[in-house]
Design an enzyme around this catalytic site. Structure first.
Site, mmCIF file in Angstrom:
data_model
loop_
_atom_site.group_PDB
_atom_site.id
_atom_site.type_symbol
_atom_site.label_atom_id
_atom_site.label_comp_id
_atom_site.label_asym_id
_atom_site.label_seq_id
_atom_site.Cartn_x
_atom_site.Cartn_y
_atom_site.Cartn_z
ATOM 1 N N TYR A 81 -49.686 30.521 55.298
ATOM 2 C CA TYR A 81 -49.493 30.810 53.878
ATOM 3 C C TYR A 81 -48.157 30.273 53.365
ATOM 4 C CZ TYR A 81 -53.438 33.968 54.518
ATOM 5 O OH TYR A 81 -54.682 34.496 54.797
ATOM 6 N N SER A 82 -47.660 29.228 53.985
ATOM 7 C CA SER A 82 -46.321 28.724 53.697
ATOM 8 C C SER A 82 -46.184 28.145 52.286
ATOM 9 C CB SER A 82 -45.960 27.641 54.723
ATOM 10 O OG SER A 82 -44.793 26.961 54.352
ATOM 11 N N ASN A 83 -45.254 28.729 51.516
ATOM 12 C CA ASN A 83 -44.906 28.162 50.207
ATOM 13 C C ASN A 83 -44.320 26.767 50.375
ATOM 14 O OD1 ASN A 83 -45.612 30.542 48.786
ATOM 15 N ND2 ASN A 83 -43.614 31.435 49.236
ATOM 16 N N ILE A 85 -45.006 24.499 52.706
ATOM 17 C CA ILE A 85 -46.072 23.516 52.944
ATOM 18 C C ILE A 85 -46.708 23.110 51.617
ATOM 19 C CG2 ILE A 85 -48.423 23.278 53.860
ATOM 20 C CD1 ILE A 85 -46.362 22.849 56.012
#
Length: 305
Positions: A81-83, A85
């Site tokens: 869920y990386s912002n 990325i």
């Protein structure tokens, strides 16, 4: 007759040259008014629809450096869920970089969630690796071949800190009064370090979204900026169970805050930070007349629906 030479402006330069400052908005909660504490929020979530908040600031000088070096490929790392990325994928698409995201978790795939779907739709190639493989990032990069500009997980490095520091300069130009406190959420430490690097008189309050000791937060920050003579306070009691964890109490707070202020928060970073700020006001941490500025670090792509 003077003829103005043709100046070729790169897509990277143009992307940031066309950007406006994010607004500084006062937060008019009854509690703040009652206690006489002036709380403002720096709305970095409004910088860009996809490359917003601290990611915008962290990427700025990194992508300028990549272009300067003539590198057309970006590789970075992140969780499901990386912002970071999502932001790298969107920035790469906007500025013509090829992007690769190395994702922690070989059980995942492109359609596992909206964050990964978004990154893929932006043209980012996603490589899913086991958690064991993920720990050896240098080895993963070495196996790629070719010339890649490597962005660390979360985007935190010295160039990122330079970009975040510009937020302080903007805030100072927007406020007629001195800043007493600057507040930020803590993840990898780059945003907190960026504020510390640029804050002259303001005390920086760091709210950890990780279940972590204060000493460990200090270690992360010291890797980026010397802490001697810095005015700093670290809070580790507002993590609500740890990174990515949430509770009914936190979610209710976010809902109530948004209803009262019309300012969106998400449950991973900004919701926990703002909960902490409100709690400190309630407990009398601040004095009447204090000016408190909260940095909205964006991340709304991962907001609870």
């Amino acid at each position: 007759m003077y003829i103005k030479p043709n100046v070729i402006v790169s897509r990277v330069d143009r992307f940031w040259e066309n950007a406006a400052q994010s607004p500084l908005q006062i937060v008019q909660l009854p509690l703040f008014i009652e206690r006489g504490v002036k709380v403002y929020i720096k709305r970095d979530d409004l910088l860009h629809p996809f490359v917003s908040g601290n990611k915008w600031r962290k990427l700025k000088y990194n992508l300028l450096e990549a272009e300067k070096l003539g590198l057309k490929q970006l590789v970075t790392f992140g969780g499901a869920y990386s912002n970071h990325i999502a932001a790298v994928a969107a920035a790469g698409q906007a500025m013509g970089f090829e992007t690769l995201g190395i994702i922690r978790g070989d059980e995942l795939h492109v359609d596992s969630n909206q964050t990964l779907q978004f990154a893929s739709h932006c043209g980012m190639h996603l490589q899913f690796v086991s958690r064991t493989e993920y720990r050896d990032k240098e080895r993963l990069v070495n196996h790629l071949g070719g010339d890649w500009y490597v962005l660390p997980e979360g985007g935190s490095n010295q160039l990122a800190i330079k970009g975040v520091g510009e937020a302080v300069v903007e805030i100072q130009s927007q406020l007629a009064a001195p800043i007493d406190y600057l507040c930020t959420a803590f993840g990898t430490g780059g945003t907190s370090a960026g504020l510390l690097s640029a804050a002259a008189l303001a005390k920086v309050l760091v709210f950890s979204s990780l279940k972590i000791k204060k000493s460990d937060v200090e270690t992360h920050l010291a890797a980026f900026v010397p802490l001697q003579d810095k005015k700093l306070d670290i809070f580790t009691d507002y993590h609500f169970g740890g990174y990515g964890k949430e509770t009914e109490e936190l979610n209710q707070f976010i809902d109530d805050f948004e209803q009262e202020t019309m300012i969106p928060l998400e449950q991973v970073y900004t919701g926990k930070m703002m909960y902490g700020v409100v709690d400190l006001v309630q407990k009398g941490y601040f004095n009447p007349g204090d000016v408190v500025v909260v940095l909205h670090s964006g991340g709304l792509q991962g907001k609870r629906k």
